[in-house]
Design a protein around this motif. Structure first.
Motif, short mmCIF file in Angstrom:
data_model
loop_
_atom_site.label_atom_id
_atom_site.label_comp_id
_atom_site.label_asym_id
_atom_site.label_seq_id
_atom_site.Cartn_x
_atom_site.Cartn_y
_atom_site.Cartn_z
N MET A 37 32.46 19.60 -12.64
CA MET A 37 31.86 20.46 -11.65
C MET A 37 31.59 21.85 -12.18
O MET A 37 32.45 22.46 -12.79
CB MET A 37 32.76 20.57 -10.41
CG MET A 37 32.09 21.31 -9.30
SD MET A 37 32.62 20.91 -7.63
CE MET A 37 32.59 19.16 -7.56
N ALA A 62 31.22 25.54 -11.18
CA ALA A 62 31.75 26.24 -10.02
C ALA A 62 30.97 27.50 -9.68
O ALA A 62 30.05 27.90 -10.39
CB ALA A 62 33.21 26.60 -10.27
N ARG A 63 31.39 28.10 -8.60
CA ARG A 63 30.87 29.39 -8.13
C ARG A 63 29.35 29.38 -7.94
O ARG A 63 28.64 30.30 -8.32
CB ARG A 63 31.31 30.54 -9.06
CG ARG A 63 32.84 30.66 -9.19
CD ARG A 63 33.29 32.06 -9.55
NE ARG A 63 32.56 32.67 -10.61
CZ ARG A 63 32.87 32.60 -11.91
NH1 ARG A 63 33.92 31.92 -12.29
NH2 ARG A 63 32.13 33.20 -12.80
N VAL A 64 28.87 28.30 -7.40
CA VAL A 64 27.50 28.25 -6.90
C VAL A 64 27.59 27.61 -5.54
O VAL A 64 28.59 26.97 -5.21
CB VAL A 64 26.56 27.42 -7.80
CG1 VAL A 64 26.44 28.04 -9.16
CG2 VAL A 64 27.03 25.99 -7.89
N GLU A 65 26.53 27.76 -4.78
CA GLU A 65 26.53 27.16 -3.46
C GLU A 65 25.92 25.79 -3.56
O GLU A 65 24.71 25.64 -3.59
CB GLU A 65 25.75 28.04 -2.48
CG GLU A 65 26.45 29.37 -2.19
CD GLU A 65 25.85 30.54 -2.92
OE1 GLU A 65 24.73 30.41 -3.43
OE2 GLU A 65 26.51 31.59 -3.00
N GLY A 66 26.76 24.75 -3.68
CA GLY A 66 26.22 23.41 -3.68
C GLY A 66 26.67 22.57 -4.84
O GLY A 66 27.53 22.96 -5.62
N GLU A 67 26.07 21.39 -4.96
CA GLU A 67 26.53 20.42 -5.94
C GLU A 67 25.42 20.04 -6.89
O GLU A 67 24.39 19.51 -6.50
CB GLU A 67 27.06 19.18 -5.21
CG GLU A 67 28.20 19.52 -4.27
CD GLU A 67 28.97 18.31 -3.83
OE1 GLU A 67 28.37 17.22 -3.78
OE2 GLU A 67 30.16 18.45 -3.52
N GLU A 87 23.01 17.12 -4.74
CA GLU A 87 23.31 17.38 -3.34
C GLU A 87 22.77 16.22 -2.51
O GLU A 87 21.62 15.83 -2.66
CB GLU A 87 22.61 18.67 -2.92
CG GLU A 87 22.83 19.06 -1.48
CD GLU A 87 24.20 19.67 -1.22
OE1 GLU A 87 24.94 19.90 -2.19
OE2 GLU A 87 24.52 19.88 -0.05
N PRO A 88 23.60 15.64 -1.65
CA PRO A 88 23.08 14.54 -0.84
C PRO A 88 21.88 15.01 -0.02
O PRO A 88 21.95 16.06 0.62
CB PRO A 88 24.24 14.17 0.08
CG PRO A 88 25.43 14.87 -0.43
CD PRO A 88 24.98 15.98 -1.32
N CYS A 118 21.12 26.13 5.08
CA CYS A 118 21.93 26.95 4.19
C CYS A 118 22.82 27.92 4.95
O CYS A 118 22.30 28.78 5.67
CB CYS A 118 21.04 27.74 3.24
SG CYS A 118 22.02 28.76 2.12
N SER A 137 22.59 23.83 -1.86
CA SER A 137 22.49 23.29 -0.49
C SER A 137 21.06 23.40 -0.02
O SER A 137 20.52 22.52 0.62
CB SER A 137 23.36 24.08 0.49
OG SER A 137 24.70 23.90 0.19
N CYS A 177 18.36 21.18 -1.88
CA CYS A 177 18.64 19.83 -1.44
C CYS A 177 20.10 19.61 -1.17
O CYS A 177 20.94 20.19 -1.43
CB CYS A 177 18.22 18.82 -2.46
SG CYS A 177 18.58 17.30 -1.66
N HIS A 229 22.86 20.13 -3.83
CA HIS A 229 23.99 20.99 -4.15
C HIS A 229 25.09 20.30 -5.01
O HIS A 229 25.55 19.27 -4.66
CB HIS A 229 24.44 21.40 -2.78
CG HIS A 229 25.16 22.50 -2.47
ND1 HIS A 229 24.66 23.61 -1.90
CD2 HIS A 229 26.44 22.68 -2.65
CE1 HIS A 229 25.61 24.43 -1.70
NE2 HIS A 229 26.71 23.89 -2.15
#
Lengths: 255, 430
Positions: free
Chosen positions: B11, B13-18, B39-40, B64, B417, B420, B421
């Motif tokens: 992962m 880190a320190r971002v908004e999302g995947e 991001e799903p 968001c 996010s 689409c 994260h």
């Protein structure tokens, strides 16, 4: 207990509920001292392996991969807390549950075959045992801090399940439905937001989902008496908590 | 001499999302580097069809939690453009004030809690507080001030409840806003101190030659209106977006890639806004920019932290100006009648331009919706930064390479996010 190990994980969501933890600016440094933030990727690169004493779960389950991932997280967690409308009811993305999800994917993506998604968006409790739920779209910072404080003191968090009407009256706000004829979901929506919308001359739009005991049918009839069309009644019950049973059921009687 | 190390990090880190970063290395040379977004998909554009246009601000805000006001402002203006509705200068000023709150909150969060730790070698902002406690406290105060401003204007900071087609449900009272002035003035001074602190960081010398795309407004630093402009000569109204830009779907991402049709990769966000609107900043803020090492154009994505600081100082001063001139709009919203039509609008989210387009029928029901978020527009530029930095650090350990690539992504404050994260770094060395 000594500093409990906290994890914050995410499924399909907007990040707003976990951001609410970072939005507790006055308490954040104290919270970070009282718990060991072991896994919170939005805030830190330092991700420690489980098990965790408490896991806050944001987001709903929408992919085959996530069905498996939530089971692993449950196995790695002491207490598991679902935070926010996505995690407790499936979120706004549960609108796909009422439609043809395959057609939805085709409407958004040029190459639907690249996308893996389930036909439904479902809450965490549909997949694993959940110890506590924090409602809201987003959750209330006050309830989030109450939850953390209670867990640190090893007591049950105080999370009332009565309607927005009760906290609206307690706050001395004017009833927008009685005084102004503004349709309001307050009578059937769980409290927690401090009756925010009526304070802005707006009817409640149901962010916190259904209260413990609700009469949605009577409220829908009242809305129609105020001039709301059946289609708009259906829309009102089909937002961020569309997947919550009382709202889902009521929405299916209209439109 | 083939290298065959393989690294997988679960992962970023320190971002908004995947999302994930994939790196492929052949013979010590990086052949592929890209941000993959897992991001799903939440399929907003699909379920907006059949909803009332007046629901769009509240529904799209849920894309968001970090920049809900951006979604509310792009959607509400797009729909008002269909209805031929002009809510007037007071409501426009109040919307701009709300947006200032989001800039202050979002920029302070990214600068100090998410981005600065990369320059100073910390895992996160809270760990950084052990050595830089005063700065972190100041940043938390700035962030809190932005959040409070959003709450006073629109009810709460995540998914505000007061924005509606035509205006607001209730206009904040003058006294409520006036009470915010001392905190905003202090937040402004705190941000100047944070900027001077960040001005001393060591910045990698990465300069990228992208076409920079942002709104431009004749009189103001743009937030909620203007025209779409670029360093490549684009100057178009919002409705002409499709003539210049397109989105491409790739198998490794649940987000779409934006490009300028005729030229390809472009960049939106703080660097673009600053370069295209530098002359709209008051001279003393230009002087502050110069003091911390910024010219009128900055093409170094690492220095975006400084540009965010400049924008935050501007947002505080703009908020004070709006509050000083505030006249409560009466009524708080103007009435309208739905009509069939198509409307498009863009506003400047803290992380870049956010474009919405809606087609509605005569009853105000949405027939089609399209949303182009900033991170999708920036994906190609982010990929190129990751490639450049991976090549510079290719001979170093996987740990050092990973940090370099993560930072290259975080420079852009991506909101996954939105697009689409999940950030996961996969390095394949062959």
């Amino acid at each position: 207990m000594s500093r409990p190990r906290l994890a914050v994980v995410k499924f399909a969501s907007c990040d707003g509920c976990q951001l609410s933890l970072l939005d507790c600016e006055d308490e954040l440094i104290a919270v970070a001292g009282a718990v060991e933030i072991a896994n919170f990727p939005e805030a830190s690169r330092a991700v420690q392996p489980g098990p965790y004493d408490v896991t806050l779960v944001e987001g709903s389950i929408t992919t085959p991969h996530d069905v498996a991932r939530i089971r692993e997280i449950r196995a790695d967690s002491g207490l598991l807390v679902a935070i926010g409308a996505c995690a407790t009811a499936g979120g706004i993305q549960a609108l796909r549950n009422f439609a043809d999800a395959g057609e939805y994917v085709s409407a958004v993506y040029a190459h639907p075959e690249y996308i893996r998604t389930l036909a439904t968006s479902t809450p965490i409790s549909d997949h694993v045992k959940v110890d506590y739920e924090l409602r809201g779209c987003p959750v209330s910072k006050r309830q989030l801090l109450e939850l953390v404080s209670a867990l640190l003191a090893e007591r049950r968090p105080e999370l009332p399940v009565h309607s927005v009407c009760v906290e609206c009256k307690l706050a001395g706000k004017v009833c927008v439905m009685v005084a102004h004829g503004t349709p309001c979901l307050g009578p059937v929506t769980q409290c927690g937001c401090a009756a925010l919308c009526p304070g802005f001359a707006r009817g409640c739009y149901g962010c916190f989902g259904p209260a413990e005991t609700t009469n949605t049918t009577a409220l829908a009839a009242r809305w129609q008496a105020l001039g709301t069309t059946p289609r708009d009644v259906q829309r009102a019950f089909r937002t961020f908590n569309a997947g919550a049973e009382p709202f889902r059921r009521e929405s299916e009687s209209h439109g | 001499m083939g290298e065959t190390r393989r690294l997988r990090v679960d992962m970023l880190a320190r971002v908004e999302g995947e999302g994930a970063v994939d790196i492929e290395i052949d013979d010590g040379r990086v052949t592929c580097a890209r941000l993959s977004i897992f991001e799903p998909p939440r399929l907003f554009e699909a379920f907006l069809r059949g909803r009332a246009a007046e629901e769009a601000p509240d529904i799209t805000a849920r894309i968001c939690g970090i920049c809900p006001v951006a979604y509310q402002m792009s959607s509400v203006n797009a729909i008002e453009s269909i209805y031929g509705l002009d809510p007037g200068p007071e409501i426009r000023a109040l919307r701009r004030l709300l947006y200032c709150g989001e800039y202050i909150e979002s920029h302070a969060l990214h600068m100090v809690l998410l981005h600065a730790p990369d320059f100073l070698g910390f895992e996160d902002g809270l760990a950084m507080a052990a050595e830089h406690g005063e700065i972190v406290k100041r940043a938390l105060f700035v962030k809190k001030t932005g959040n409070t401003l959003m709450s006073v204007v629109a009810g709460r900071e995540v998914h505000p409840i007061n924005v509606r087609v035509g205006g607001f449900y209730r206009a904040p009272r003058h006294a409520e806003l006036a009470a915010m002035q001392p905190a905003i003035a202090r937040a402004r001074d705190d941000m100047v101190a944070i900027l001077r602190w960040a001005g001393n960081f060591t910045y990698p010398d990465l300069e990228q030659d992208w076409e920079l795309v942002a709104l431009r407004h004749p009189a103001e630093y743009p937030l909620i209106d203007g025209r779409i402009a670029s360093t490549g000569g684009i100057d178009i109204p919002f409705t002409a977006f499709d003539e210049e830009f397109e989105e491409v779907h790739h198998p490794h991402s649940t987000s779409l890639y934006g490009r300028v049709k005729s030229r390809g990769t472009y960049l939106t966000g703080p660097l673009a806004r600053y370069a295209l609107n530098y002359e709209c900043l008051p001279p003393h803020i230009q002087a502050l920019a110069k003091e911390v090492g910024l010219g009128p154009v900055c093409r170094n994505p690492y220095k975006s932290i400084l540009v965010r600081g400049i924008e935050t100082v501007y947002a505080c001063e703009e908020a004070l100006r709006i509050i000083g001139a505030y006249r409560e709009p009466t009524p708080a919203s103007v009435p309208y009648t739905p009509c069939a039509g198509v409307g498009a609008w863009a506003t400047e989210a803290p992380r870049g331009m956010l474009w919405h387009r809606y087609e509605v029928d005569g009853e105000g029901t949405i027939l089609n919706a399209r949303i182009v978020p900033p991170t999708a527009q920036n994906q190609a530029a982010i990929d190129a930064d990751v490639l450049a930095m991976a090549n510079r650090h290719v001979k170093e350990s996987d740990t050092a390479l990973q940090l370099a690539c993560e930072t290259a992504v975080r420079n852009h404050d991506p909101c996954i996010s939105c697009s689409c994260h999940f950030l996961k770094l996969n390095v394949t060395r062959r």
